[in-house]
Design a protein around this motif. Structure first.
Motif, PDB file in Angstrom:
ATOM      1  N   ILE A  70       0.779  70.582  35.878  1.00 22.64           N
ATOM      2  CA  ILE A  70       1.220  71.442  36.972  1.00 22.64           C
ATOM      3  C   ILE A  70       0.265  71.223  38.138  1.00 22.64           C
ATOM      4  O   ILE A  70      -0.942  71.464  38.021  1.00 22.64           O
ATOM      5  N   ILE A  71       0.827  70.736  39.235  1.00 23.17           N
ATOM      6  CA  ILE A  71       0.047  70.407  40.424  1.00 23.17           C
ATOM      7  C   ILE A  71       0.324  71.451  41.490  1.00 23.17           C
ATOM      8  O   ILE A  71       1.475  71.689  41.854  1.00 23.17           O
ATOM      9  N   VAL A  72      -0.741  72.063  42.002  1.00 18.89           N
ATOM     10  CA  VAL A  72      -0.627  73.028  43.084  1.00 18.89           C
ATOM     11  C   VAL A  72      -1.188  72.358  44.330  1.00 18.89           C
ATOM     12  O   VAL A  72      -2.384  72.071  44.404  1.00 18.89           O
ATOM     13  N   SER A  73      -0.312  72.064  45.284  1.00 17.30           N
ATOM     14  CA  SER A  73      -0.737  71.377  46.497  1.00 17.30           C
ATOM     15  C   SER A  73       0.240  71.674  47.631  1.00 17.30           C
ATOM     16  O   SER A  73       1.427  71.366  47.510  1.00 17.30           O
ATOM     17  N   GLY A  74      -0.276  72.240  48.699  1.00 15.09           N
ATOM     18  CA  GLY A  74       0.577  72.535  49.842  1.00 15.09           C
ATOM     19  C   GLY A  74       1.283  71.289  50.348  1.00 15.09           C
ATOM     20  O   GLY A  74       2.493  71.260  50.486  1.00 15.09           O
ATOM     21  N   ALA A  76       5.368  65.968  35.196  1.00 10.28           N
ATOM     22  CA  ALA A  76       4.679  66.646  36.291  1.00 10.28           C
ATOM     23  C   ALA A  76       5.581  67.740  36.844  1.00 10.28           C
ATOM     24  O   ALA A  76       6.797  67.580  36.902  1.00 10.28           O
ATOM     25  N   PHE A  77       4.968  68.847  37.225  1.00  9.00           N
ATOM     26  CA  PHE A  77       5.677  69.946  37.877  1.00  9.00           C
ATOM     27  C   PHE A  77       4.873  70.278  39.123  1.00  9.00           C
ATOM     28  O   PHE A  77       3.719  70.706  39.041  1.00  9.00           O
ATOM     29  N   LEU A  78       5.471  70.059  40.277  1.00 12.14           N
ATOM     30  CA  LEU A  78       4.784  70.181  41.546  1.00 12.14           C
ATOM     31  C   LEU A  78       5.106  71.512  42.221  1.00 12.14           C
ATOM     32  O   LEU A  78       6.281  71.856  42.402  1.00 12.14           O
ATOM     33  N   VAL A  79       4.068  72.250  42.583  1.00  6.73           N
ATOM     34  CA  VAL A  79       4.223  73.496  43.327  1.00  6.73           C
ATOM     35  C   VAL A  79       3.707  73.206  44.730  1.00  6.73           C
ATOM     36  O   VAL A  79       2.513  72.972  44.920  1.00  6.73           O
ATOM     37  N   THR A  80       4.609  73.205  45.718  1.00  7.70           N
ATOM     38  CA  THR A  80       4.266  72.701  47.042  1.00  7.70           C
ATOM     39  C   THR A  80       5.111  73.328  48.137  1.00  7.70           C
ATOM     40  O   THR A  80       6.129  73.971  47.855  1.00  7.70           O
ATOM     41  N   THR A  81       4.710  73.080  49.378  1.00  2.07           N
ATOM     42  CA  THR A  81       5.509  73.456  50.539  1.00  2.07           C
ATOM     43  C   THR A  81       6.294  72.262  51.062  1.00  2.07           C
ATOM     44  O   THR A  81       7.035  72.389  52.024  1.00  2.07           O
ATOM     45  N   ASN A  82       6.109  71.113  50.447  1.00  2.00           N
ATOM     46  CA  ASN A  82       6.662  69.852  50.942  1.00  2.00           C
ATOM     47  C   ASN A  82       7.998  69.537  50.276  1.00  2.00           C
ATOM     48  O   ASN A  82       8.036  68.982  49.176  1.00  2.00           O
ATOM     49  N   PRO A  83       9.123  69.851  50.922  1.00  3.33           N
ATOM     50  CA  PRO A  83      10.430  69.613  50.301  1.00  3.33           C
ATOM     51  C   PRO A  83      10.708  68.137  50.038  1.00  3.33           C
ATOM     52  O   PRO A  83      11.393  67.794  49.086  1.00  3.33           O
ATOM     53  N   ALA A  84      10.151  67.245  50.854  1.00  2.12           N
ATOM     54  CA  ALA A  84      10.375  65.806  50.657  1.00  2.12           C
ATOM     55  C   ALA A  84       9.806  65.343  49.316  1.00  2.12           C
ATOM     56  O   ALA A  84      10.399  64.495  48.643  1.00  2.12           O
ATOM     57  N   LEU A  98       9.654  67.072  46.607  1.00  2.00           N
ATOM     58  CA  LEU A  98      10.457  67.591  45.503  1.00  2.00           C
ATOM     59  C   LEU A  98      11.765  66.833  45.319  1.00  2.00           C
ATOM     60  O   LEU A  98      12.463  67.049  44.341  1.00  2.00           O
ATOM     61  N   GLU A  99      12.069  65.937  46.243  1.00  2.00           N
ATOM     62  CA  GLU A  99      13.254  65.100  46.063  1.00  2.00           C
ATOM     63  C   GLU A  99      13.050  64.122  44.909  1.00  2.00           C
ATOM     64  O   GLU A  99      13.991  63.738  44.240  1.00  2.00           O
ATOM     65  N   LEU A 114       9.464  74.806  45.270  1.00  2.00           N
ATOM     66  CA  LEU A 114       9.172  74.820  46.694  1.00  2.00           C
ATOM     67  C   LEU A 114       8.757  76.224  47.107  1.00  2.00           C
ATOM     68  O   LEU A 114       9.475  77.197  46.857  1.00  2.00           O
ATOM     69  N   ILE A 115       7.593  76.308  47.731  1.00  2.00           N
ATOM     70  CA  ILE A 115       7.093  77.571  48.259  1.00  2.00           C
ATOM     71  C   ILE A 115       7.168  77.472  49.778  1.00  2.00           C
ATOM     72  O   ILE A 115       6.472  76.662  50.386  1.00  2.00           O
ATOM     73  N   LYS A 116       8.021  78.271  50.384  1.00  2.00           N
ATOM     74  CA  LYS A 116       8.203  78.208  51.837  1.00  2.00           C
ATOM     75  C   LYS A 116       7.154  79.084  52.512  1.00  2.00           C
ATOM     76  O   LYS A 116       7.446  80.185  52.993  1.00  2.00           O
ATOM     77  N   ALA A 117       5.919  78.567  52.514  1.00  2.00           N
ATOM     78  CA  ALA A 117       4.785  79.295  53.070  1.00  2.00           C
ATOM     79  C   ALA A 117       4.048  78.407  54.071  1.00  2.00           C
ATOM     80  O   ALA A 117       4.185  77.180  54.044  1.00  2.00           O
ATOM     81  N   ALA A 118       3.249  79.049  54.890  1.00  2.00           N
ATOM     82  CA  ALA A 118       2.443  78.325  55.859  1.00  2.00           C
ATOM     83  C   ALA A 118       1.257  77.661  55.174  1.00  2.00           C
ATOM     84  O   ALA A 118       0.714  78.174  54.192  1.00  2.00           O
ATOM     85  N   THR A 119       0.891  76.495  55.687  1.00  2.00           N
ATOM     86  CA  THR A 119      -0.292  75.771  55.225  1.00  2.00           C
ATOM     87  C   THR A 119      -1.254  75.620  56.395  1.00  2.00           C
ATOM     88  O   THR A 119      -0.941  76.015  57.525  1.00  2.00           O
TER      89      THR A 119
END
Length: 178
Positions: free
Chosen positions: A80-84, A105-113, A115-116, A122-127
């Motif tokens: 599990i990767i946590v990365s904006g 891998a399971f990615l927790v991110t703000t980057n929708p590209a 996750l393709e 996808l976390i729709k938060a500010a970085t």
């Protein structure tokens, strides 16, 4: 108090934007009998460690990447990767290695590209980058992302344990060397 109310309003907005299907997917993964590895950099890394500890309290086998006692990841394990941004060199290399080995891998991110091509949330938060499309926030840097990740992943662990008395289970595995 106005600052707290503003932050709470921001958090509510971010949390309400989480894709329910992706969230449920994470809850189901937390129910699985497998080894879990967590990684992130900076504050995101601290959040990853926090969530790793909580998942360990639920009885899972959990490791934090970079710790001296962390074994090699293997086929069937979950990273599990946590990365904006999910774009730093280290994160890109970890994704590549994980995929080559046959681990998931399971990615927790703000980057929708990102996750393709990757499984994740996808976390729709500010970085700290304040890219176009990110929500506004009064908070500095990646606070909004990190706080959101903490709440969402903690909730997913709780949801994965609904059939149990979580406090009793978690307390049994809480550190007793304090």
């Amino acid at each position: 108090m106005l600052t707290l109310k503003t932050i709470l309003g921001e958090m509510e907005s971010v949390l309400n934007s989480v894709n329910k299907e992706h969230y449920t997917n994470l809850v189901e993964k937390f129910k699985e009998d497998r080894r879990f590895f967590f990684v992130g950099e900076g504050r995101s890394g601290l959040i990853a460690k926090t969530i790793a500890m909580r998942l360990m309290h639920s009885g899972k086998t959990v490791f934090v990447v970079g710790e001296t006692t962390t074994p090699a990841i293997q086929e069937g394990d979950l990273l599990i990767i946590v990365s904006g941004s999910a774009a730093t060199g280290n994160i890109v290399n970890l994704l590549k290695t994980t995929n080559e080995i046959g681990a998931e891998a399971f990615l927790v991110t703000t980057n929708p590209a990102k996750l393709e091509s990757e499984n994740g949330l996808l976390i729709k938060a500010a970085t700290k980058s304040r890219k176009e499309g990110e929500p506004s926030t009064i908070q500095p840097l990646g606070n909004q992302f990190d706080q959101s990740v903490h709440l969402i992943l903690d909730a997913a662990i709780i949801d994965s344990q609904l059939e149990t008395d979580t406090n009793t289970t978690f307390k049994r595995l809480h550190s007793n060397l304090e």
